[in-house]
Design a protein around this motif. Structure first.
Motif, PDB file in Angstrom:
ATOM      1  N   GLU A 697      31.039  16.297 -13.567  1.00  0.00           N
ATOM      2  CA  GLU A 697      30.561  16.574 -11.823  1.00  0.00           C
ATOM      3  C   GLU A 697      29.477  15.299 -11.491  1.00  0.00           C
ATOM      4  N   SER A 739      31.378  11.211  -9.280  1.00  0.00           N
ATOM      5  CA  SER A 739      31.364  11.465  -9.590  1.00  0.00           C
ATOM      6  C   SER A 739      31.987  13.290  -9.014  1.00  0.00           C
ATOM      7  N   ASP A 740      32.470  14.556  -9.551  1.00  0.00           N
ATOM      8  CA  ASP A 740      33.233  15.442  -9.283  1.00  0.00           C
ATOM      9  C   ASP A 740      34.248  14.751  -9.984  1.00  0.00           C
TER      10      ASP A 740
END
Length: 942
Positions: A697, A739-740
């Motif tokens: 993440e 991220s993500d």
């Protein structure tokens, strides 16, 4: 990752090394501000490893430098640093600590003194490796230790004690057949690997009693060189059993006195480098037995920082690094061909060069920013300094220099007017120009000079331009109103005799019309065409002309070509290959343009768009230059001045061989926590980084490129396929942040590309494997299915029993229960409602879509666009949609977000921001509440 927060100074010393002349060449020092902790404290040990990283032991511990910054990697200072054949970095401390760093594991392995008792409370003086891969450790009290990597055992060599009067070994050197030991009491001992036999070498007629041997290095043939802390440097002839002392002032012609020798290495060029206590650094070329000495000079930043040199190391490029008692680290580096360096000041001290001039006799004049005026004859035999702040030369910034027909030198200062020097190197007079009894140079700000082909001197001052002859008769004066500018930065006379002015308000030309009786002058302006994307300001810094007759100028730091015939300007930018800021300009004989930017020197070919950068590590005086300090001599050599003197460049010889750096992963962080590099595991031809779904993440990959620690010729691009298919340029932190990232396998690619874009490295590849969430794995799914079957069977049994007891099946669900099973849709504005209400709903819906990316767009902002009272608006929206006004705005945002999740490849965070959520976590929470699935799972339904 521990980042050091104060400042360390690492200095670079460059010197000419050809010929090994005994005369001392200028030594150049470049301070490089790097965050560090020890300031000007001592550097105990240095090591440049095979990968190119620099390890520095100082009072704060052990630091590792990657060319961009220092990282503290070990808390205790190291008394010795060593790299073995496997690339492991060994360090021994002053208090018995022993550890080695493995790049493969990405961490230190320490030897516990409670387990390895031979390490208890002893200083480790030296570490060496034999041809079998065994590690030998010299201690200050426990003699010689041997570490066997095969069985991880550390043994004390008791056999050595019979040859050592005290158990203190101060130096080690390992060759192919023997290990050589130097002791605190001056004994030289050899260990033959094959027989495991120790033997003390007796040197005839010489003893080193009570003087430690601080270093052992091989000589030519079977000779050894010994460094001592009180007896100087000795050449030991092993076959003869004799020794010869070299560095002693009592032996004529042998070398300078230096009895306290602290460090000693031999480089690949057969040069012995000797670090002394108080006598500086000495280089002894063994084949010729000639030496050179480098010493600190008070007030001279071009000299070494300290005469006490604690440590020396050689890197893989053959460059020498030294650590000293004061001033940090120094690099000795050979200048490339085609570049000559001149500090500009007296005694080799560098000065800030604002202006450069070469007279008809090819003597060089250097104007500074308050340090005076310097003169050097063509052959360098005559030097003179006109100091500032006295009667001979009042203080000021020297902006320009010119020579008239008589050989007089005109000096333009910014604060103290105009001066003229006679050919005899004396001040002739300070000039006071007047017109109609009004002083022209009243403010004493003279910015530029030009002596034209008609033997007139043009004097540019703040707010005016004056034409005078050698007798100082004023022929013409242009005030700032007539010039339409405040300053003239420089002047240029082209090959046709046209006079051009580079001003703070555009490009101007002085037009003249001459008859037998009169001369008329006027100013012609060439305004730049208006461009709304460019600054309306037009500051022209410099002008030059290429051999093909084209006129070039730098405007606001950008490069332009001017065509006088059509009065048109042509900007050279990224499309034409020019990506730098241009200030001072010079053209070479091949038609290349050279510009002295604020960060280096750039060579640009306007015909091909090719550009090449040069920096301090390439041999320049530094990376900062001044736009007035440049010239071209009669032979086509170019001169550029800056903050540390000036350079002479031969454009024909100067061809930079750009070396491609080696790329390395230096760290990995996930969820703001540092992960050990051991997370990166070797998998065939590509390493694999294994991350959990939580770490996926938010994680960062840190990297660097190593060739020359001072190189700044490259930028770094990266991508993560298939998630990110386009290259992204990394910032100054040299990190790739993600991220993500959904679970799965990805390929991280990293490349270094030159600033010109012509050269790039082969990509470094890293497989990134982000594990699936537990409930996505096959075992978990099987368990869940089994539980569902069990619950279903149990439910059927209960249900049957319930019906038998007369219970009724529940048919009605609450609104909350229904919401869990149905995706809410945005109410259709075309359903059967009145035309007025339909128009209102369509207007509201459209307003929300128009302001979708504005997370501040709320009911208040919506009401400002709708002609209804707040109460009536709330009632209408509730009755038409079943939602409150604020809920309806969120619903429209979520519906658009769901559409983008299914139809685009954007990240969840990008979609959240696009539909008006300032926080991706808030978006995910609301999305799951409305749709029953998280955004990631919802994407998997497409």
């Amino acid at each position: 990752m521990y980042v050091i927060k104060t400042q360390i100074a690492i200095t670079m010393i460059l010197c000419l090394w050809y010929g090994w002349s005994i005369g001392q060449e200028p030594v150049r020092v470049y301070p490089i501000p790097v965050e560090g902790v020890y300031g000007e404290g001592p550097v105990y040990e240095l090591l440049r490893d095979q990968r190119g990283f620099l390890w520095v032991s100082c009072g704060a511990g052990v630091l590792k430098y990657d060319g961009y910054g220092f990282q503290k990697v070990y808390a205790s200072p190291a008394s010795t640093l060593f790299e073995d054949a496997q690339g492991n970095i060994w360090l021994g401390t002053f208090w018995g600590g022993l550890a080695y760093y493995s790049y493969t594991r990405g961490r230190f392995t320490e030897f516990d003194p409670e387990v390895y008792t031979a390490l208890t409370k002893v200083k480790i003086n030296a570490i060496a490796e034999d041809s079998s891969g065994n590690i030998w450790i010299a201690t200050n009290g426990n003699g010689l230790l041997q570490y066997h990597p095969q069985n991880d055992s550390l043994l004390r060599c008791k056999e050595a004690f019979s040859q050592i009067s005290k158990a203190c070994i101060t130096a080690l050197y390992a060759d192919t057949t023997h290990l050589w030991l130097g002791t605190q009491t001056g004994e030289l001992i050899s260990l033959e690997y094959r027989s495991h036999r120790f033997e003390q070498k007796i040197i005839a007629d010489e003893r080193f009693d009570n003087f430690s041997i601080t270093g052992i290095q091989p000589g030519i043939g079977q000779d050894l060189w010994l460094a001592t802390d009180g007896k100087g440097l000795w050449n030991v002839h092993l076959q003869k059993g004799t020794a010869e002392k070299w560095l002693n002032g009592n032996v004529p012609g042998k070398g300078p006195e230096a009895n306290l020798v602290l460090s000693l290495i031999k480089d690949r060029e057969q040069t012995l480098w000797v670090g002394t206590d108080g006598q500086g650094l000495i280089a002894l070329h063994l084949p010729s037995l000639r030496y050179r000495r480098f010493q600190h000079q008070q007030g001279n930043s071009m000299s070494i920082a300290s005469n006490t040199v604690y440590c020396i190391t050689e890197d893989r490029q053959g460059q020498i690094w030294t650590g000293s008692k004061f001033g940090g680290v120094s690099l000795l580096k050979q200048e490339p061909p085609g570049i000559e360096y001149f500090p500009g000041g007296q005694s080799g001290a560098p000065v800030r060069v604002l202006s450069l001039f070469m007279d008809r006799h090819e003597n060089t004049w250097v104007g500074t920013d308050g340090q005076g005026l310097y003169f050097s004859s063509k052959d360098g035999s005559v030097k003179h300094h006109f100091s500032m702040g006295n009667e001979s030369m009042p203080g000021g910034y020297i902006h320009a220099l010119e020579e008239d027909r008589r050989g007089y030198i005109w000096v333009a200062t910014y604060q103290n007017g105009l001066h003229i020097l006679s050919p005899g190197l004396s001040i002739h007079q300070q000039v006071n120009l007047e017109t109609q009894s009004q002083p022209i140079l009243a403010n004493n700000h003279v910015t530029a000079l030009l002596y034209d082909r008609h033997q007139y001197m043009w004097v540019a001052s703040e707010g005016g331009l004056t034409l005078v002859n050698e007798e100082l008769h004023v022929f013409r004066y242009f005030d700032k109103k007539e010039l339409n500018c405040q300053y003239i930065n420089s002047m240029y006379e082209d090959r046709k005799g046209n006079l051009w002015l580079a001003t703070d308000n555009g490009l101007k030309q002085v037009l003249s019309s001459r008859t037998e009786l009169t001369e008329m002058y006027r100013i012609l302006e060439y305004p730049f065409p208006h461009d709304p994307e460019e600054s309306p300001q037009s500051i022209i810094y410099s002008l030059t002309e290429t051999p093909d007759g084209r006129l070039w100028l730098s405007r606001n730091g950008e490069l332009y070509h001017f065509e006088p015939g059509t009065k048109s300007f042509h900007r050279y930018g990224e499309t034409q290959g020019f990506t730098v800021q241009a200030y001072g300009l010079e053209a070479d004989s091949e038609g290349n343009l050279w510009t002295n930017a604020y960060e280096g020197l750039c060579k640009f070919n306007p015909n091909t768009g090719a550009q090449q950068w040069f920096y301090a590590h390439d041999g320049l005086q530094g990376n900062k230059f001044f736009f007035r300090a440049h010239l071209k001599d009669q032979e086509g050599n170019l001169y550029f001045g800056g903050t540390n003197g000036y350079n002479k460049l031969n454009p024909i010889l100067l061809e930079k061989q750009l070396k491609l750096p080696d790329l390395y992963i230096t760290g990995i962080t996930a969820k703001n926590k540092e992960l050990p590099l051991s997370n990166t595991k070797t998998s065939g031809a590509m390493d694999t980084l294994e991350l959990t779904y939580q770490q996926g993440e938010a994680f960062t990959i840190h990297f660097t490129g190593i060739y020359d620690l001072l190189a700044t010729d490259f930028v770094y691009n990266y991508k993560l396929e298939p998630f990110m298919t386009n290259w992204v340029t990394a910032g100054p932190d040299h990190a790739a942040k993600f991220s993500d990232i959904p679970t799965g396998s990805y390929t991280f690619s990293l490349e270094a590309i030159s600033i010109s874009g012509k050269e790039k490295t082969k990509p470094l590849l890293l497989l990134v494997d982000i594990s699936s969430r537990p409930w996505y794995t096959h075992p978990f799914i099987l368990i869940v299915l089994s539980l569902l079957l069990f619950v279903s069977g149990l439910g059927y049994f209960v249900k049957s029993g319930s019906r038998a007891k007369g219970f009724e099946k529940k048919e009605d669900f609450s609104d909350e229960e229904k919401h869990l099973f149905h995706k809410p849709e945005v109410p259709d504005a075309t359903k059967e409602i009145g035309e007025t209400d339909k128009a209102l709903l369509q207007t509201v819906h459209q307003l929300i879509l128009q302001n979708l990316d504005n997370h501040d767009f709320d009911v208040t902002a919506l009401l400002a666009e709708v002609p209804l009272s707040r109460t009536l608006f709330y009632q209408k929206i509730k009755s038409l949609t079943g939602y409150s006004a604020s809920e309806y705005i969120i619903l429209v945002r979520l519906q658009k977000g769901a559409e983008l999740i299914l139809t685009s490849e954007k990240t969840i965070s990008e979609i959240a921001y696009e539909v008006g959520f300032a926080n991706s976590g808030h978006f995910s929470t609301r999305f799951k509440k409305h749709f029953g699935l998280s955004p990631s799972l919802y994407r998997n339904t497409r």
